[in-house]
Design a protein around this motif. Structure first.
Motif, short mmCIF file in Angstrom:
data_model
loop_
_atom_site.label_atom_id
_atom_site.label_comp_id
_atom_site.label_asym_id
_atom_site.label_seq_id
_atom_site.Cartn_x
_atom_site.Cartn_y
_atom_site.Cartn_z
N LEU A 95 8.44 4.88 -7.67
CA LEU A 95 7.39 4.06 -8.24
C LEU A 95 6.40 3.52 -7.21
O LEU A 95 6.60 3.62 -6.00
N TRP A 96 5.38 2.87 -7.73
CA TRP A 96 4.27 2.33 -6.95
C TRP A 96 4.73 1.29 -5.92
O TRP A 96 4.13 1.17 -4.85
N ASN A 97 5.77 0.52 -6.24
CA ASN A 97 6.21 -0.55 -5.35
C ASN A 97 7.40 -0.14 -4.49
O ASN A 97 8.09 -0.97 -3.93
N ASP A 98 7.63 1.17 -4.37
CA ASP A 98 8.66 1.72 -3.51
C ASP A 98 8.07 1.91 -2.11
O ASP A 98 7.01 2.52 -1.96
N THR A 99 8.73 1.37 -1.09
CA THR A 99 8.16 1.41 0.27
C THR A 99 8.98 2.27 1.23
O THR A 99 8.79 2.21 2.44
N ARG A 100 9.86 3.12 0.71
CA ARG A 100 10.71 3.93 1.60
C ARG A 100 9.90 4.87 2.49
O ARG A 100 10.35 5.26 3.56
N ALA A 101 8.72 5.27 2.03
CA ALA A 101 7.93 6.28 2.74
C ALA A 101 6.92 5.67 3.70
O ALA A 101 5.88 6.26 3.97
N HIS A 102 7.23 4.50 4.26
CA HIS A 102 6.24 3.86 5.13
C HIS A 102 6.00 4.65 6.41
O HIS A 102 4.86 4.70 6.91
N PRO A 337 -4.84 -7.62 2.67
CA PRO A 337 -5.50 -6.76 3.65
C PRO A 337 -4.56 -6.29 4.76
O PRO A 337 -5.02 -5.73 5.75
N LEU A 338 -3.25 -6.51 4.59
CA LEU A 338 -2.32 -6.34 5.72
C LEU A 338 -1.85 -4.91 5.91
O LEU A 338 -1.57 -4.49 7.03
N ASN A 339 -1.69 -4.15 4.82
CA ASN A 339 -1.16 -2.79 4.90
C ASN A 339 0.12 -2.79 5.73
O ASN A 339 0.24 -2.11 6.74
N ASP A 340 1.11 -3.55 5.27
CA ASP A 340 2.35 -3.71 6.02
C ASP A 340 3.53 -3.64 5.05
O ASP A 340 3.75 -4.56 4.27
N ALA A 341 4.27 -2.54 5.11
CA ALA A 341 5.40 -2.37 4.20
C ALA A 341 6.62 -3.16 4.64
O ALA A 341 7.53 -3.39 3.84
N THR A 342 6.65 -3.59 5.90
CA THR A 342 7.85 -4.24 6.42
C THR A 342 7.75 -5.75 6.45
O THR A 342 8.77 -6.43 6.60
#
Length: 479
Positions: A95-102, A337-342
């Motif tokens: 899904l859209w809010n999945d961040t595994r692929a950072h 504006p952060l573009n930060d998955a972590t």
């Protein structure tokens, strides 16, 4: 009549409107999200079909559907729904809010072609990096991959048998040449794909196919019912609230938060982390700042406090100066504006005086300050906001809207009672596809009231936002 289906993260909603755009029936079926690992977020496409069947059952029970002429689709964006050559689903949709692929997103974003062609940063939640994650971590499955569909377009496949996407949703994949409104062969190749893996592209107000006869018969629809291209959830919501021209904007307080502004032309500025996408109407575009946790943050705190979110906000009374305690709503990373998955959220400045009301205010203010960051990022691209509507579940809190109006120093208009969101916008796009009507039918709803900034508190909110930005920098250094 015309049906709009909106495939959200927590529910699938359907409405029926008539020729005069009056809502005649509506129904909702709940959905759940699976989180099998930290940062993961998945759904089974079979659950989407079951929810759609339940919605059609309810709509057909509410009124005869034999006068329906078209169906429009809206839905959560960016989801990677992987199919084999027989159109069988290969794995749960990411899904859209999945961040595994950072890491995969960072690698693709390091290729200048992605920002240049798409007009956007490659965010971890976008579709392309998820495919590279599958290629690297599930190679046997990747070898069987024949088609990649976005969530609402899997519903379209079920409805029509056609592999079709439309421009607004496709713009969130990192594979679309957003200015030319076409797939980019070079960007697809960077993920080991080509056009054969992609659905055909149409505009949101065009016909994508005809409903399967068996499904039409099942719910009493005519056999010549067509399915419109539709739109990604935010673009469809914009059609629903009439945000289709430059200067018009809306703020959506749903699971995520969105500050959405329509544009007459294509003017990307990827470095701001603002999304620049095609709109659901031909030759129009839009920009939006996106935060990943809006009502999601409030609901998280409500569960922690052991109280309903609606009760927490109802107990606050009149607007007061910002809490000394700050809340950063980065529960699952952040986009604009952060573009930060972590990065992760935090309460900052906790003290003995931080009671439940102060903490609730801090959460609402933190989301408002994140939206202010989005407003500032939009301004850096040259996009101005002349009118601002509020939609989504969070807009039921007058206190929250007062906070947003004051933090952004911008009046916020609340529509009259009714749902003008993604399902309504999808129904409008269905009407356009069936009748040939254009943007003229996408008029803003009547205003119920406008909430003005509290001039006596704007300086205090400005100061609190400055402290918020300082805390943001400190948190970034810890994650």
């Amino acid at each position: 009549m015309f049906i709009g289906l909106d495939l959200g993260t927590s529910a699938l909603k359907g409405i029926v409107i008539d020729e005069d755009q009056r809502v005649r029936a509506e129904a909702t079926a709940p959905l759940s999200v699976s989180r099998p690992a930290d940062g993961w977020s998945e759904q089974s496409p079979a659950d989407w079909i079951a929810a759609a069947e339940a919605v059609f059952d309810a709509l057909a029970a509410a009124l005869p559907l034999d006068a329906v002429r078209a169906i429009g689709l809206s839905g959560q964006m960016h989801g990677a729904t992987l199919l084999d050559a027989a159109d069988e689903v290969l794995r749960p949709s990411i899904l859209w809010n999945d961040t595994r692929a950072h890491r995969e997103a960072a690698a693709l974003d390091a290729n200048p072609a992605f920002r240049r062609v798409t007009g956007n940063i490659v965010f971890p939640g976008f579709t392309a990096p998820k495919i590279n994650w599958v290629r690297d971590h599930e190679p046997r499955l990747f070898e069987r991959l024949a088609k990649v569909l976005l969530p609402k377009d899997y519903l379209r496949l079920w409805l029509t048998g056609a592999h079709v996407a439309e421009m607004s949703d496709a713009a969130g994949t990192s594979w679309l040449d957003t200015g030319r409104r076409d797939w980019s062969d070079d960007l697809l190749a960077a993920c080991g794909l080509d056009r054969s893996h992609m659905p055909d592209l149409i505009e949101g107000s065009e016909v994508s196919g005809q409903m399967r006869a068996g499904l039409a018969d099942r719910w009493g629809l005519p056999r010549d019912v067509v399915v419109a291209g539709g739109g990604g959830d935010n673009a469809a919501s914009a059609i629903g609230v009439g945000v289709v021209r430059a200067g018009q904007a809306f703020v959506s307080l749903g699971t995520s938060g969105v500050l959405f502004a329509a544009n007459d032309g294509y003017a990307p500025n990827a470095a701001t982390a603002v999304h620049t996408f095609c709109h659901a109407l031909p030759e129009t575009w839009h920009q939006m700042g996106v935060i990943l946790s809006a009502t999601d943050a409030l609901n998280w705190f409500a569960a922690l406090a052991g109280e309903a979110a609606s009760q927490l906000t109802a107990d606050l009374g009149a607007l007061v100066a910002p809490s000394r305690t700050l809340f950063l709503p980065y529960l699952g990373g952040e986009r604009t504006p952060l573009n930060d998955a972590t990065i992760r959220g935090a309460f900052v400045g906790l003290e003995h005086a931080t009671d439940r009301a102060a903490a609730t205010r801090a959460v609402l203010e933190g989301v408002a300050f994140a939206l202010r960051d989005c407003r500032d990022a939009l301004a850096a691209t040259g996009t101005s906001i002349e009118t601002l509507l509020a939609v989504g579940g969070g807009s039921r809190s007058d206190y929250w809207l007062q906070v947003i109006a004051t933090a952004l120093d911008t009046p916020v208009t609340l529509p009259v009672a009714g749902d003008f969101g993604g399902a309504f916008g999808a129904a409008r796009l269905a009407l356009m596809a069936a009748t040939g009507a254009g943007a003229e039918i996408a008029t803003p709803p009547e205003a119920a009231r406008t909430i003005l900034p509290d001039a006596g508190l704007t300086a205090a909110f400005d100061a609190a936002h400055s402290r918020y930005r300082a805390a943001q920098s400190a948190i970034k250094g810890l994650t």
